[in-house]
Scaffold this active site. Sequence first.
Site, PDB file in Angstrom:
ATOM      1  CG  HIS A 154      47.156  41.351  41.608  1.00  0.00           C
ATOM      2  ND1 HIS A 154      47.512  41.051  40.304  1.00  0.00           N
ATOM      3  CD2 HIS A 154      45.821  41.608  41.584  1.00  0.00           C
ATOM      4  CE1 HIS A 154      46.441  41.100  39.543  1.00  0.00           C
ATOM      5  NE2 HIS A 154      45.396  41.449  40.281  1.00  0.00           N
ATOM      6  CG  HIS A 188      47.321  45.602  39.179  1.00  0.00           C
ATOM      7  ND1 HIS A 188      46.963  44.877  40.283  1.00  0.00           N
ATOM      8  CD2 HIS A 188      46.174  46.168  38.731  1.00  0.00           C
ATOM      9  CE1 HIS A 188      45.665  45.001  40.496  1.00  0.00           C
ATOM     10  NE2 HIS A 188      45.153  45.774  39.567  1.00  0.00           N
ATOM     11  CB  CYS A 228      22.941  44.040  42.082  1.00  0.00           C
ATOM     12  SG  CYS A 228      23.392  43.771  43.822  1.00  0.00           S
ATOM     13  CB  CYS A 230      26.657  45.778  42.608  1.00  0.00           C
ATOM     14  SG  CYS A 230      27.035  44.126  43.163  1.00  0.00           S
ATOM     15  CB  CYS A 259      23.992  40.008  42.548  1.00  0.00           C
ATOM     16  SG  CYS A 259      25.518  40.971  42.522  1.00  0.00           S
ATOM     17  CG  HIS A 264      25.727  41.321  46.703  1.00  0.00           C
ATOM     18  ND1 HIS A 264      26.021  42.255  45.722  1.00  0.00           N
ATOM     19  CD2 HIS A 264      26.359  41.728  47.829  1.00  0.00           C
ATOM     20  CE1 HIS A 264      26.793  43.198  46.249  1.00  0.00           C
ATOM     21  NE2 HIS A 264      27.011  42.905  47.515  1.00  0.00           N
ATOM     22  CE  LYS A 304      40.615  35.376  34.936  1.00  0.00           C
ATOM     23  NZ  LYS A 304      39.202  35.534  34.995  1.00  0.00           N
ATOM     24  CE  LYS A 344      39.472  42.344  45.927  1.00  0.00           C
ATOM     25  NZ  LYS A 344      38.178  43.031  46.080  1.00  0.00           N
TER      26      LYS A 344
HETATM   27 ZN   LIG Z   1      25.428  42.797  43.873  1.00  0.00          ZN
END
Ligand SMILES: [Zn+2]
Length: 526
Positions: free
Chosen positions: A28, A31, A136, A139, A153, A156, A309, A312
């Site tokens: 994006h 970067h 996790c 992850c 998490c 999650h 900021k 995503k």
């Molecule tokens: Zn996770």
Amino acid sequence: MTNTTQDDPASTRYYLTTAIDYPNGPPHIGHSLEKVAADAVARYHRLLGHDTYFSMGLDENSQHVVKAAKENNVNLVTWTNRMDEAFRLAWSSLDISYDRWIRTTEEQHFRASQEMFRRAQQRGDIYTSYYSGWYCPNCNTFYIGDELIGGKCPNHLSLSPEWLEEENYFFALSKYSDRLLAHINEHPDFIVPAVRRAEVLGIIRQGLRDFSVSRLVRPGVPAWGVPVPGDEQHVIYVWFDALTNYLTAVGFPDDTATFVYYWPADAHVIGKDITRFHCLYWPAMLLSAGIPLPKQVAVHGFITLEGQKISKSAGNSIDPVELVDEFGADAVRYYLLRNLSFASDGDFSRAGLVQHYNDELANDLGNLLNRVVTMIKRYRGGAIPASGQPGELEADLQRVAEDTRWHAGAALESWDIGTALSITWGLVRRTNQYIEQCEPWKLARQPGQENHLNTVLYSAAEATRLLAIFLAPYIPSASNRIRSQLGLKAVSNAAWVREGTWGSCELKQVADGSLLFPRKENGKGG
Ligand SMILES: [Zn+2]
């Protein structure tokens, strides 16, 4: 003015890198700032005639990447290849002139990382210890207490990570505290700007802790990363592996001739969030391996988007390719670099882009070229005249041009890119002002002013020619379009040195060309 290399011989080499990005989603605009800034500096060094090597790439061995592939329901190879294409497309659309594109899944890079691991082992800097945290399984990542959200998490929110300990390899960073401190103190330009240097010195004062350099491959989870040499149960921790890319890119460990030629790097360009890794972990790893340290780490701030900021989850990222489709690479580069300050953060706004485009690129620069070419066609049939006797105004214009060459160059060398561009813009405005002061349209009607008019037309064209060189680091495509309308070939290596002074190149004939920057409507474009 330190490090002034503007008059160095053409044989000087210059190696610079940007950080390599996690390909966990397409690039994006956030970067883009770093890549465009590094590209401007790379282009500047080529203009000085330096043998410049510019490396960029992707940090693929991260669990972030594994997670992204899973979320997108594709296998890792498909995912990383897809991201590789997306990143390279974005950088080529922004005219980023990298020489080496590195992916950390490359076989050579595996050998480089393992060699660095082995050297640290041989030095006695690697030991095993217990690493613990909230793990996790989705992850495949450890979190510290702060990172959990209500015990869940952060990625999650339905999963409660469990407290887990695993035996890992550690790197003895603490052993290098004194040497790192001494190096930073003895090399005031090692970390720029000064505010980041102060930050790093603060971290050393608090006491450096050894860091874990491996992760256990868990049953049922595909191994992803560089295997620890001699212990396939572990992969090398992603930072230890990622930092090594700067060596891989110049041939380490196989191609010693290339490596010795380019290393140490002249500059690593990075964002402020990864200062600790580049200014402490990395130099310690190199000291351990017996490899010279890079000359400089140049740290930039972040950009926000319309005051927010970029993230995503906020869904506010802008695709650089779409932006380039609408405004052109030069305009996006110009706006990013004009707003860029290495010391602080900047904001990207659409209204700001449109305004700078219209006021500066279209009005100041576009009109200047258009005026120069149109007047030479109208009054001299397209032939750029030789100058008559220069007067005070011409001497002043020459002086501004020579000052621009020196001061903009010095600002670029100290990573003060916004200032370098603004100094250069001073010459754009001075040249426009010169034309207004001389009023060539009046001279053209006055008998006996032929020589004076020649001087004015020549001087305006010559200042514009120099501008095309001085602007080439930031807006390379416009720079060549300016040159083409002045009847010149594309800008060449070493032009800053060989053709960057007044009268150093012969001007003959202007040529037709389209408007450099046609004005943009202020509203939301499509
Ligand atoms: Zn996770």
